[in-house]
Design a protein around this motif. Sequence first.
Motif, mmCIF file in Angstrom:
data_model
loop_
_atom_site.group_PDB
_atom_site.id
_atom_site.type_symbol
_atom_site.label_atom_id
_atom_site.label_comp_id
_atom_site.label_asym_id
_atom_site.label_seq_id
_atom_site.Cartn_x
_atom_site.Cartn_y
_atom_site.Cartn_z
ATOM 1 N N THR A 1 0.827 -1.172 -0.102
ATOM 2 C CA THR A 1 -0.196 0.010 0.123
ATOM 3 C C THR A 1 0.871 1.087 -0.088
ATOM 4 O O THR A 1 1.911 1.153 0.612
ATOM 5 C CB THR A 1 -0.911 -0.177 1.221
ATOM 6 O OG1 THR A 1 -0.218 -0.174 2.213
ATOM 7 C CG2 THR A 1 -1.966 -1.038 1.125
ATOM 8 N N VAL A 2 0.205 2.351 -0.744
ATOM 9 C CA VAL A 2 1.028 3.600 -0.611
ATOM 10 C C VAL A 2 0.231 4.746 -0.290
ATOM 11 O O VAL A 2 -0.843 4.838 -0.676
ATOM 12 C CB VAL A 2 1.757 3.850 -2.170
ATOM 13 C CG1 VAL A 2 2.395 5.277 -2.325
ATOM 14 C CG2 VAL A 2 2.528 2.687 -2.565
ATOM 15 N N ASN A 3 0.670 5.597 0.549
ATOM 16 C CA ASN A 3 -0.190 6.602 0.861
ATOM 17 C C ASN A 3 -0.693 7.571 -0.427
ATOM 18 O O ASN A 3 0.292 7.910 -1.248
ATOM 19 C CB ASN A 3 0.597 7.514 2.015
ATOM 20 C CG ASN A 3 0.903 7.079 3.152
ATOM 21 O OD1 ASN A 3 0.204 5.760 3.538
ATOM 22 N ND2 ASN A 3 1.570 7.551 4.089
ATOM 23 N N GLY A 4 -1.790 8.144 -0.353
ATOM 24 C CA GLY A 4 -1.976 9.131 -1.192
ATOM 25 C C GLY A 4 -2.626 10.286 -0.187
ATOM 26 O O GLY A 4 -2.030 10.816 0.750
ATOM 27 N N THR A 5 -3.926 10.602 -0.473
ATOM 28 C CA THR A 5 -4.541 11.676 0.356
ATOM 29 C C THR A 5 -4.873 10.903 1.663
ATOM 30 O O THR A 5 -5.277 11.554 2.891
ATOM 31 C CB THR A 5 -5.759 12.172 -0.131
ATOM 32 O OG1 THR A 5 -6.525 11.115 -0.404
ATOM 33 C CG2 THR A 5 -5.436 13.220 -1.216
ATOM 34 N N ALA A 6 -4.992 9.456 1.601
ATOM 35 C CA ALA A 6 -5.226 8.781 3.048
ATOM 36 C C ALA A 6 -3.952 8.178 3.508
ATOM 37 O O ALA A 6 -3.003 7.943 2.637
ATOM 38 C CB ALA A 6 -6.112 7.483 2.556
ATOM 39 N N THR A 7 -3.898 8.012 4.697
ATOM 40 C CA THR A 7 -2.530 7.836 5.263
ATOM 41 C C THR A 7 -2.801 6.411 5.955
ATOM 42 O O THR A 7 -3.639 6.014 6.782
ATOM 43 C CB THR A 7 -2.305 8.573 6.708
ATOM 44 O OG1 THR A 7 -2.141 9.944 6.165
ATOM 45 C CG2 THR A 7 -0.916 8.291 7.366
ATOM 46 N N GLY A 8 -1.802 5.507 5.508
ATOM 47 C CA GLY A 8 -1.750 4.242 6.296
ATOM 48 C C GLY A 8 -1.309 3.986 7.592
ATOM 49 O O GLY A 8 -0.538 4.779 8.246
ATOM 50 N N GLY A 9 -2.229 3.192 8.297
ATOM 51 C CA GLY A 9 -2.296 3.028 9.722
ATOM 52 C C GLY A 9 -3.116 4.047 10.494
ATOM 53 O O GLY A 9 -3.521 3.731 11.587
ATOM 54 N N VAL A 10 -3.735 5.019 9.630
ATOM 55 C CA VAL A 10 -4.743 5.883 10.147
ATOM 56 C C VAL A 10 -6.050 5.785 9.699
ATOM 57 O O VAL A 10 -6.959 5.609 10.256
ATOM 58 C CB VAL A 10 -4.232 7.445 9.975
ATOM 59 C CG1 VAL A 10 -5.113 8.549 10.688
ATOM 60 C CG2 VAL A 10 -2.721 7.558 10.803
ATOM 61 N N ASP A 11 -6.013 5.815 8.103
ATOM 62 C CA ASP A 11 -7.090 5.626 7.394
ATOM 63 C C ASP A 11 -7.323 4.106 6.817
ATOM 64 O O ASP A 11 -8.355 3.846 6.315
ATOM 65 C CB ASP A 11 -7.073 6.724 6.255
ATOM 66 C CG ASP A 11 -7.130 7.954 6.879
ATOM 67 O OD1 ASP A 11 -7.829 8.501 7.529
ATOM 68 O OD2 ASP A 11 -6.135 8.851 6.450
#
Length: 221
Positions: A189-199
């Motif tokens: 997975t790669v962060n975009g406007t959403a953040t990994g581990g949060v969203d």
Amino acid sequence: ADLSVPPSSSSLGVQLGSPSQTEVTITDDDGPVYVSFVSAEHKVEEGGTVGVLLKCEPADFDFQFNVTLMFVDQEAMEGSDYIAAPEVVTIQSNTANHMFAVETVGDDVAELLERFSIKLTSISVQDCVGGLVEISNDLNTTFITIEDDDELIVSIDPTTFTVTEGGVATFSIVTNIPHDFEVQVTLATVNGTATGGVDFGTIMTTIVLPPSLNTPSMATV
């Protein structure tokens, strides 16, 4: 050779007996003609035709002869990857080199390198006592490598996905064509406007696609 009685002897009562004829066979005292392949290795693109060259040493002989070939499967299989022909090659007199063609079979399957071999097995010379032609101990076998011409592409389907917050996104890893070997791809997975581990939950894993000869591969994630 024929016997005959001259008139002077006939008048004296000399007659020919039987047999009065004999046949003399002249055997060649030169060394044998040795037959071999020119090269131990050949390469051909899938679906193409490869020219295989035979060598005769020495090349000054006044007869023709047949060479029997044996095709041996390795990774490449007769019928599905190549055509096992010709089985017999005829060499004309005074021939230094003779080329014959072997066809390979094209398909839409991604494949690793495949090989088969051709071996010289026997010689046949018409009206020959024996020993005129021999198979050389060197280069009596050649190997044919078939190079694949299909491009394997691995992709994600669908490329865009909408999911409700708190829901689960499901997608597939797919190939464009069948393949005869295992494929491993890394999925992250790669962060975009959403953040990994949060969203969203992060992923870093390896997806294994086993060989699939009849249909493209698909793995659901």
